[in-house]
Scaffold this active site. Structure first.
Site, PDB file in Angstrom:
ATOM      1  N   THR A  57     -61.388  14.803 -24.956  1.00  5.59           N
ATOM      2  CA  THR A  57     -60.899  14.015 -26.097  1.00  5.59           C
ATOM      3  C   THR A  57     -59.450  13.596 -25.891  1.00  5.59           C
ATOM      4  OG1 THR A  57     -62.315  15.069 -27.695  1.00  5.59           O
ATOM      5  CG2 THR A  57     -60.255  14.195 -28.560  1.00  5.59           C
TER       6      THR A  57
ATOM      7  N   ARG B 106     -73.604  15.278 -35.440  1.00  5.42           N
ATOM      8  CA  ARG B 106     -72.662  16.385 -35.201  1.00  5.42           C
ATOM      9  C   ARG B 106     -71.218  15.851 -35.159  1.00  5.42           C
ATOM     10  NH1 ARG B 106     -68.417  17.390 -31.379  1.00  5.42           N
ATOM     11  NH2 ARG B 106     -68.207  19.613 -31.075  1.00  5.42           N
ATOM     12  N   VAL B 107     -70.312  16.565 -35.797  1.00  2.79           N
ATOM     13  CA  VAL B 107     -68.901  16.194 -35.785  1.00  2.79           C
ATOM     14  C   VAL B 107     -68.085  17.409 -35.351  1.00  2.79           C
ATOM     15  CG1 VAL B 107     -66.947  15.420 -37.193  1.00  2.79           C
ATOM     16  CG2 VAL B 107     -69.224  14.473 -37.602  1.00  2.79           C
TER      17      VAL B 107
ATOM     18  N   GLY C 271     -61.357  20.239 -26.589  1.00  5.40           N
ATOM     19  CA  GLY C 271     -62.134  21.410 -26.218  1.00  5.40           C
ATOM     20  C   GLY C 271     -63.374  21.502 -27.078  1.00  5.40           C
TER      21      GLY C 271
HETATM   22  C1  SD4 Z   1     -65.327  17.814 -30.063  1.00  2.00           C
HETATM   23  N1  SD4 Z   1     -63.105  18.450 -29.342  1.00  2.00           N
HETATM   24  O1  SD4 Z   1     -65.959  16.896 -30.555  1.00  2.00           O
HETATM   25  C2  SD4 Z   1     -64.151  17.468 -29.192  1.00  2.00           C
HETATM   26  C3  SD4 Z   1     -64.686  17.477 -27.834  1.00  2.00           C
HETATM   27  C4  SD4 Z   1     -63.768  17.119 -26.836  1.00  2.00           C
HETATM   28  O2  SD4 Z   1     -63.970  15.612 -25.131  1.00  2.00           O
HETATM   29  O3  SD4 Z   1     -62.629  17.544 -26.711  1.00  2.00           O
HETATM   30  N2  SD4 Z   1     -64.412  16.241 -26.100  1.00  2.00           N
HETATM   31  O4  SD4 Z   1     -65.636  18.994 -30.180  1.00  2.00           O
END
Ligand code: SD4
Length: 320
Positions: A154, A182-183, A206
């Site tokens: 992210t 899902r979020v 993460g």
């Molecule tokens: C999540 N933190 O949706 C985000 C995932 C992430 O690259 O970092 N994705 O859980």
């Protein structure tokens, strides 16, 4: 507020080009908000970054669902969207929502409808390459009864401008192969991001399910407010949350964070081996750092040319 320092920091190497553009804007006396929006948009638009915006990886049904958020640390205004399809730049929609008194966090169809009514660009966000990644992951995991949930990237970007304003933004396609609807943490205040111009800002990447258990970004800002340096706040928050998770579940998901304070000092922490981040401030040249955890401390060194070449080769390699 008058401040002689400026700075911009982001999760991952992928944000580097965006943050250098943001840094130029900040030196030019542009706002932290404009710098964050420009830098996040650059990542969203680049098709080879596979967990943000265009080219982002799809959910388990093969559909790209995006989450994004924006917070202005001076007004404390925040806006977020989650689980939206076909929105070209979710960060811009989130920022606009932050200026709404009501309905500032919207999801799904309602959010899409509002965004398109407001004139935000509609775009098919699934690229052929992301689809190939999806088919490969189905073959390697789902069809064999294995868990498909690994990998994360992210983008979270925080900036401090010369007027002392701090803003933060996040954008993601979330967990690869997530269930529809899902979020994760990225659009959730205090978890994926938090900013308070009196103190600083933090943002996370993460496993959202675990990052949310610790309201990790808020906690880092809170610790900086109590006098910790950004690095102390980042390390101690990641370590404490990881310990709590391990005590309860015997394991902790990936937890990686970056933060900046109102003086333009920054910090980063992680519990994985492959975390990188990008930073430029009035006191620090534009650098891509690769992190390594030593005991309870996160150490980082500038990415070597070899590391950068391997990264570029990996993100553009043919998918077999
Ligand atoms: C999540 N933190 O949706 C985000 C995932 C992430 O690259 O970092 N994705 O859980």
């Amino acid at each position: 507020m008058d401040n002689k320092n400026w700075g911009i920091i982001a999760t991952w190497r992928m944000a580097f080009d965006g943050i250098t553009e943001g840094a130029t804007m900040l030196q030019d006396n542009k706002s932290a908000t404009d710098a964050v929006l420009t830098a996040v948009t650059r990542v969203e638009d680049y098709p080879y970054y596979k967990s943000v915006g265009y080219g982002g990886l799809p959910n388990e049904k093969g559909v790209v669902e995006l989450d994004a958020a924006f917070m202005d640390g001076t007004t404390m205004a925040l806006g977020a969207i989650a689980s939206v399809k076909d929105v070209a730049n979710p960060i811009l929609v989130a920022e606009k929502l932050s200026r709404e008194r009501f309905n500032s966090f919207m999801v799904g169809e309602g959010a899409e409808q509002w965004a398109f009514e407001q004139g935000f660009e509609k775009k098919e966000m699934l690229t052929e390459r992301a689809q190939q990644h999806y088919i490969k992951r189905c073959r390697e995991t789902l069809y064999r009864g294995l868990s498909p949930y690994t990998g994360h990237d992210t983008v979270g970007i925080a900036a401090l401008d010369l007027d002392g304003n701090i803003s933060v933004g996040t954008s993601t396609s979330g967990l690869f192969m997530k269930r529809p609807g899902r979020v994760g943490d990225s659009p959730v205040s205090g978890s994926g991001y938090y900013a308070d111009s009196d103190i600083g800002a933090a943002t996370a990447t993460g496993l959202g399910e675990d990052l949310m258990k610790g309201c990790i970004s808020y906690e880092i800002v809170r610790r900086m407010g109590e006098g910790m340096t950004p690095q102390q706040a980042a390390d101690s928050t990641v370590n404490d949350l990881e310990k709590k998770l391990i005590a309860r579940y015997g394991r902790a998901g990936d937890l990686s964070v970056v933060c900046i304070n109102k003086d333009g000092d920054f910090g980063a922490a992680t519990n994985i081996d492959s975390f990188s981040f990008s930073v430029e401030t009035s006191k620090h040249p534009a650098t891509i750092y690769v992190c390594e955890r030593k005991g309870s401390e996160t150490h980082y060194s500038p990415a070597t040319q070899e590391w950068l070449d391997a990264y570029q080769a990996r993100i553009t390699a043919p998918i077999e």
